[in-house]
Design an enzyme around this catalytic site. Structure first.
Site, PDB file in Angstrom:
ATOM      1  N   ASP A   1      46.079  39.528  37.448  1.00 33.36           N
ATOM      2  CA  ASP A   1      44.695  39.356  36.975  1.00 33.36           C
ATOM      3  C   ASP A   1      44.720  38.781  35.559  1.00 33.36           C
ATOM      4  O   ASP A   1      45.798  38.524  35.008  1.00 33.36           O
ATOM      5  CB  ASP A   1      43.921  40.681  37.089  1.00 33.36           C
ATOM      6  CG  ASP A   1      44.297  41.709  36.043  1.00 33.36           C
ATOM      7  OD1 ASP A   1      45.119  41.435  35.145  1.00 33.36           O
ATOM      8  OD2 ASP A   1      43.754  42.822  36.104  1.00 33.36           O
TER       9      ASP A   1
ATOM     10  N   GLU B   1      34.968  41.451  42.570  1.00 39.68           N
ATOM     11  CA  GLU B   1      36.424  41.436  42.684  1.00 39.68           C
ATOM     12  C   GLU B   1      36.900  40.197  43.437  1.00 39.68           C
ATOM     13  O   GLU B   1      37.949  39.660  43.136  1.00 39.68           O
ATOM     14  CB  GLU B   1      36.933  42.693  43.411  1.00 39.68           C
ATOM     15  CG  GLU B   1      36.740  43.986  42.647  1.00 39.68           C
ATOM     16  CD  GLU B   1      37.635  44.121  41.425  1.00 39.68           C
ATOM     17  OE1 GLU B   1      38.642  43.382  41.302  1.00 39.68           O
ATOM     18  OE2 GLU B   1      37.328  44.973  40.581  1.00 39.68           O
TER      19      GLU B   1
END
Length: 165
Positions: free
Chosen positions: A35, A26
């Site tokens: 994202d 992550e």
């Protein structure tokens, strides 16, 4: 008492393994961002309360990660009906952290795992490399790492010797 201690150690090692996988893949961004498929995200992949313009401290990011990962472990524990080594549990928690409980609950991976086909279940991880229909190199690397962890067999335990041997 001894059994509870072993379970606690297994849980602690699973949490430690999952923290390593999740934090590695992550990464940490203290400021909110979108994202690759446009989901607003902050810290270590936290999405539930993330909003553009938000910035959080390292301490808050760590707290969010612990809470989100705890939720992922709860989902694994709620839906998996078979015993697993800590490595498999950690792998699945990382997976659930990333795809969500609903996707996990509906997955072929879970059905195969609960049917006792754990190797086939671990192999299913390699199919989850797309986000919004787009293949992502980062997801591919993550799933390969999760699969490797999922397939790990626990080390054989030595039997305690009796005093008369």
């Amino acid at each position: 008492m001894k059994k509870a201690g072993v379970a606690a150690i297994g849980s602690a090692s699973a949490m430690s393994l999952a923290l390593g996988v999740v934090s590695h893949f992550e990464g940490k961004e203290n400021a909110a961002y979108r994202d690759p498929v446009g989901v607003v995200t902050i810290c270590y992949g936290h999405t539930a309360t993330a909003r553009i313009g938000q910035s959080l401290s390292d301490e808050t990011c760590s707290e969010l990660l612990a809470g989100d990962l705890g939720d992922a472990f709860d989902a694994v524990d709620d839906h998996v009906d078979v015993e697993m080594p800590a490595t498999r549990r950690a792998s699945l928690a990382s997976f659930v952290f990333n795809v969500g409980e609903g996707a996990f609950q509906r997955s072929t991976l879970l059905r195969r795992l609960n049917a006792g086909r754990w190797r086939d279940a671990c192999d299913e991880l390699l199919r989850w490399v797309y986000a919004d229909g787009q293949w992502l190199r980062g997801l591919d690397r993550r799933r390969r790492a999760e699969r490797q962890l999922c397939l790990m067999e626990p080390a054989p335990t030595q039997l305690a010797r009796s005093d008369d041997e």
